[in-house]
Design an enzyme around this catalytic site. Structure first.
Site, PDB file in Angstrom:
ATOM      1  N   GLU A 212      -2.953  -0.608   8.233  1.00 22.78           N
ATOM      2  CA  GLU A 212      -1.746  -0.277   9.006  1.00 22.78           C
ATOM      3  C   GLU A 212      -1.849  -0.899  10.388  1.00 22.78           C
ATOM      4  O   GLU A 212      -2.898  -0.842  11.029  1.00 22.78           O
ATOM      5  CB  GLU A 212      -1.580   1.235   9.239  1.00 22.78           C
ATOM      6  CG  GLU A 212      -0.988   2.000   8.116  1.00 22.78           C
ATOM      7  CD  GLU A 212      -0.871   3.485   8.443  1.00 22.78           C
ATOM      8  OE1 GLU A 212      -0.514   3.831   9.585  1.00 22.78           O
ATOM      9  OE2 GLU A 212      -1.151   4.282   7.540  1.00 22.78           O
TER      10      GLU A 212
ATOM     11  N   ARG B  29       0.858  -1.198   0.000  1.00 15.92           N
ATOM     12  CA  ARG B  29       0.000   0.000   0.000  1.00 15.92           C
ATOM     13  C   ARG B  29       0.889   1.241   0.000  1.00 15.92           C
ATOM     14  O   ARG B  29       1.729   1.387   0.885  1.00 15.92           O
ATOM     15  CB  ARG B  29      -0.885  -0.023   1.252  1.00 15.92           C
ATOM     16  CG  ARG B  29      -1.619   1.271   1.503  1.00 15.92           C
ATOM     17  CD  ARG B  29      -2.420   1.225   2.815  1.00 15.92           C
ATOM     18  NE  ARG B  29      -3.060   2.498   3.039  1.00 15.92           N
ATOM     19  CZ  ARG B  29      -2.965   3.215   4.163  1.00 15.92           C
ATOM     20  NH1 ARG B  29      -2.283   2.758   5.192  1.00 15.92           N
ATOM     21  NH2 ARG B  29      -3.568   4.370   4.264  1.00 15.92           N
TER      22      ARG B  29
ATOM     23  N   HIS C 120      -2.709  10.834   1.749  1.00 13.91           N
ATOM     24  CA  HIS C 120      -2.065  10.546   3.030  1.00 13.91           C
ATOM     25  C   HIS C 120      -1.386  11.832   3.496  1.00 13.91           C
ATOM     26  O   HIS C 120      -0.156  11.895   3.625  1.00 13.91           O
ATOM     27  CB  HIS C 120      -1.092   9.379   2.897  1.00 13.91           C
ATOM     28  CG  HIS C 120      -0.771   8.692   4.199  1.00 13.91           C
ATOM     29  ND1 HIS C 120      -0.862   7.334   4.387  1.00 13.91           N
ATOM     30  CD2 HIS C 120      -0.349   9.176   5.390  1.00 13.91           C
ATOM     31  CE1 HIS C 120      -0.502   7.013   5.628  1.00 13.91           C
ATOM     32  NE2 HIS C 120      -0.187   8.127   6.261  1.00 13.91           N
TER      33      HIS C 120
ATOM     34  N   GLU D  59      -6.878   8.170   7.431  1.00 13.65           N
ATOM     35  CA  GLU D  59      -7.059   8.706   8.780  1.00 13.65           C
ATOM     36  C   GLU D  59      -7.544  10.146   8.835  1.00 13.65           C
ATOM     37  O   GLU D  59      -6.860  11.031   9.382  1.00 13.65           O
ATOM     38  CB  GLU D  59      -5.738   8.578   9.548  1.00 13.65           C
ATOM     39  CG  GLU D  59      -5.215   7.174   9.639  1.00 13.65           C
ATOM     40  CD  GLU D  59      -4.047   7.042  10.618  1.00 13.65           C
ATOM     41  OE1 GLU D  59      -3.425   8.063  10.960  1.00 13.65           O
ATOM     42  OE2 GLU D  59      -3.783   5.905  11.059  1.00 13.65           O
TER      43      GLU D  59
ATOM     44  N   ASN E 113      -6.676   1.044  10.487  1.00 11.94           N
ATOM     45  CA  ASN E 113      -5.344   1.295  11.053  1.00 11.94           C
ATOM     46  C   ASN E 113      -5.470   1.232  12.564  1.00 11.94           C
ATOM     47  O   ASN E 113      -6.364   1.866  13.127  1.00 11.94           O
ATOM     48  CB  ASN E 113      -4.831   2.697  10.700  1.00 11.94           C
ATOM     49  CG  ASN E 113      -4.440   2.836   9.239  1.00 11.94           C
ATOM     50  OD1 ASN E 113      -4.594   1.897   8.456  1.00 11.94           O
ATOM     51  ND2 ASN E 113      -3.956   3.998   8.866  1.00 11.94           N
TER      52      ASN E 113
ATOM     53  N   TYR F 208      -2.956   0.952  16.290  1.00  7.86           N
ATOM     54  CA  TYR F 208      -1.659   0.813  16.951  1.00  7.86           C
ATOM     55  C   TYR F 208      -1.762   0.502  18.439  1.00  7.86           C
ATOM     56  O   TYR F 208      -0.825  -0.029  19.018  1.00  7.86           O
ATOM     57  CB  TYR F 208      -0.834   2.093  16.762  1.00  7.86           C
ATOM     58  CG  TYR F 208      -0.355   2.252  15.339  1.00  7.86           C
ATOM     59  CD1 TYR F 208       0.874   1.739  14.961  1.00  7.86           C
ATOM     60  CD2 TYR F 208      -1.153   2.855  14.375  1.00  7.86           C
ATOM     61  CE1 TYR F 208       1.321   1.852  13.648  1.00  7.86           C
ATOM     62  CE2 TYR F 208      -0.716   2.976  13.060  1.00  7.86           C
ATOM     63  CZ  TYR F 208       0.520   2.471  12.700  1.00  7.86           C
ATOM     64  OH  TYR F 208       0.949   2.564  11.406  1.00  7.86           O
TER      65      TYR F 208
HETATM   66  C1  BGC Z   1      -0.143   7.104   9.946  1.00  8.10           C
HETATM   67  C2  BGC Z   1       1.284   6.900   9.472  1.00  8.10           C
HETATM   68  C3  BGC Z   1       2.226   6.943  10.651  1.00  8.10           C
HETATM   69  C4  BGC Z   1       1.864   5.808  11.590  1.00  8.10           C
HETATM   70  C5  BGC Z   1       2.779   5.627  12.769  1.00  8.10           C
HETATM   71  C6  BGC Z   1      -0.473   6.347  11.198  1.00  8.10           C
HETATM   72  O1  BGC Z   1      -1.310   7.127  11.992  1.00  8.10           O
HETATM   73  O2  BGC Z   1      -1.047   6.811   8.924  1.00  8.10           O
HETATM   74  O3  BGC Z   1       1.557   7.861   8.501  1.00  8.10           O
HETATM   75  O4  BGC Z   1       3.556   6.887  10.281  1.00  8.10           O
HETATM   76  O5  BGC Z   1       0.563   6.025  12.067  1.00  8.10           O
HETATM   77  O6  BGC Z   1       2.652   6.645  13.689  1.00  8.10           O
END
Ligand code: BGC
Length: 446
Positions: A352, A77, A121, A166, A294, A296
């Protein structure tokens, strides 16, 4: 040890974004973007870093794709830099910019790697920002025009399209907290950017259908898995509010459920209403083919009546990663379960997921075991969500190599491949080998 095998045909690869890796910021007639402007303003980015050169992907694209292939990746991607292909945002097209993406797509296909294109992006053409950027309603048409150019140019080979990456982040952090480009802090402007980003998404989806290009299109939202800090009714209510202001704000309208009442009230009562016009709701809810997720981390939530939104993050309870958020591998599966239930089981691509781990080379070896442990954990959680019925078809790890991490500059490393920012050499970390093995087996050990 349990072997967790993913469904047959599950796809694996990595994700990136133009400004974070390309460099060549002033070459081949590329127009300026808001990130060129922002990074060259003093005090905006850690260490004064910028993306002028970044990972120099623009000049090293062939080697980068070959590396993906060597590592066994099946999908990739990337995002298109709008100002590289339409330097002033609308009107004149830059053939040299289009050529680059043409070659990238051809190189990927030659290596049997399926491309997915993100149209936006975060690197808005500066010329459009000068007209108000996302706060100006006309941006929705400009975006659809640009999207259409890309469908026509790459649509014979690219079959997976993502409109926006995002929107919650580039609207809120670009216009409310101001820590990302364009660095504005204004509630009224923020309200406009939210609505116009969604409108632009909807118009780009409509343009895709009208273009006759074969393939699928969706949006990628940023997500956090919200957990109540305790079981009290007040805390449960606060957690739902966090979901309103974050998750439901950008999923609800796309899935025809409209804006959350709590969010509408918040903006209206502060004299900053979301500027919806008749007919917008239908445009924004134009049917999509998949949801890009996405994720994290998670956040524990507690009530807060003092701040207006009614919730706040509770004290973290897990170890923190260098980005400041918790190492919470269960969050991916949890969020996927939540979104599956809330929006009637959409087809999902994890567009992501990854880990910030700043491990440096020792004798040429980068032993990023924190990343490896979390990667296994995230995937075990995801596997669980699939077992529970979520329709997840692909996983894009963020990211192939360390790159420009926005306001953190080059100080935060997300790659499974190390980037030496002096020489620009790419050195696979231990996690790259682990990921290759996961892909080869289509399975992860838990
Ligand atoms: C974003 C990326 C960023 C990643 C890590 C995401 O929110 O799309 O561009 O590098 O998080 O922080």
């Amino acid at each position: 040890m349990t072997v967790l095998t993913f469904p047959e045909g599950f796809q694996w690869g990595t994700a990136s974004a133009s400004y974070q890796i390309e460099g060549a910021a002033f070459e081949d007639d590329r127009g300026l973007s808001i990130w060129d402007t922002f990074t060259h303003q003093p005090g905006r980015v850690y260490g004064g870093d910028n993306g002028d050169v970044a990972c120099d992907h623009y000049h090293r694209m062939e080697q980068d794709v070959a590396l993906m292939a060597e590592l066994g990746h099946q999908i990739y991607r990337f995002s298109v830099s709008w100002s590289r292909v339409i330097p002033f945002g609308t009107g004149a097209v830059n053939e040299k910019g289009l050529d680059f993406y043409d070659r990238l797509v051809d190189t990927l296909l030659a290596h049997n790697i399926q491309p997915a294109v993100t149209l936006y992006h975060w690197d808005l053409p500066q010329a459009l920002q000068d007209l108000g950027g996302w706060a100006n309603r006309s941006i929705a048409d400009a975006f659809a025009e640009y999207a259409n150019l890309m469908y026509k140019r790459l649509g014979d080979r690219v079959t997976r399209w993502i409109t926006l990456n995002e929107p919650i982040i580039f609207t809120m952090m670009g216009h409310r907290t101001g820590v990302l480009a364009p660095g504005i802090r204004d509630l009224g402007i923020t309200a406009k950017t939210i609505h116009h980003a969604l409108l632009a998404h909807g118009k780009a989806v409509q343009a895709f259908r009208a273009s006759g290009v074969a393939g699928e299109i969706g949006i990628t939202n940023a997500n956090t898995s919200y957990e109540p800090a305790d079981d009290s009714p007040e805390t449960l209510r606060a957690t739902e509010l966090a979901r309103d202001f974050d998750s439901r704000l950008f999923h609800g309208p796309v899935y025809g459920k409209g804006y959350p009442e709590s969010v509408l009230r918040y903006y209206e009562s502060r004299g900053a209403p979301l500027p919806a016009q008749a007919g917008d709701t239908e445009v924004i809810a134009a049917p999509t083919d998949f949801l890009g997720v996405n994720l994290y981390s998670r956040q524990r939530i507690e009530p807060d009546d003092g701040r207006g939104v009614g919730f706040r993050p509770a004290r973290p309870a897990l170890p923190l990663l260098p980005m400041g958020y918790e190492a919470a591998p269960h969050s991916l599966g949890d969020f996927v379960r939540w979104v599956t239930k809330e929006y009637n089981r959409p087809k999902i691509y994890i567009t992501e997921n990854g880990v910030c781990d700043n491990t440096e080379p020792v004798n040429g070896v980068i032993d990023d075991h924190v990343r490896m442990d979390l990667l296994r954990g995230f995937l075990a959680g995801l596997h669980g969500a699939i077992q529970d019925g979520a329709d997840v078809r692909a996983y894009y790890q963020w990211s192939l190599y360390d790159n420009f991490e926005w306001a953190f500059g080059y100080s935060k490393r997300f790659g499974i491949v190390y980037t030496d920012f002096e020489t620009l050499e790419r050195i696979p970390k231990k996690s790259a080998a682990l990921y290759s093995e996961i892909i080869r087996r289509n399975a992860v050990d838990a």
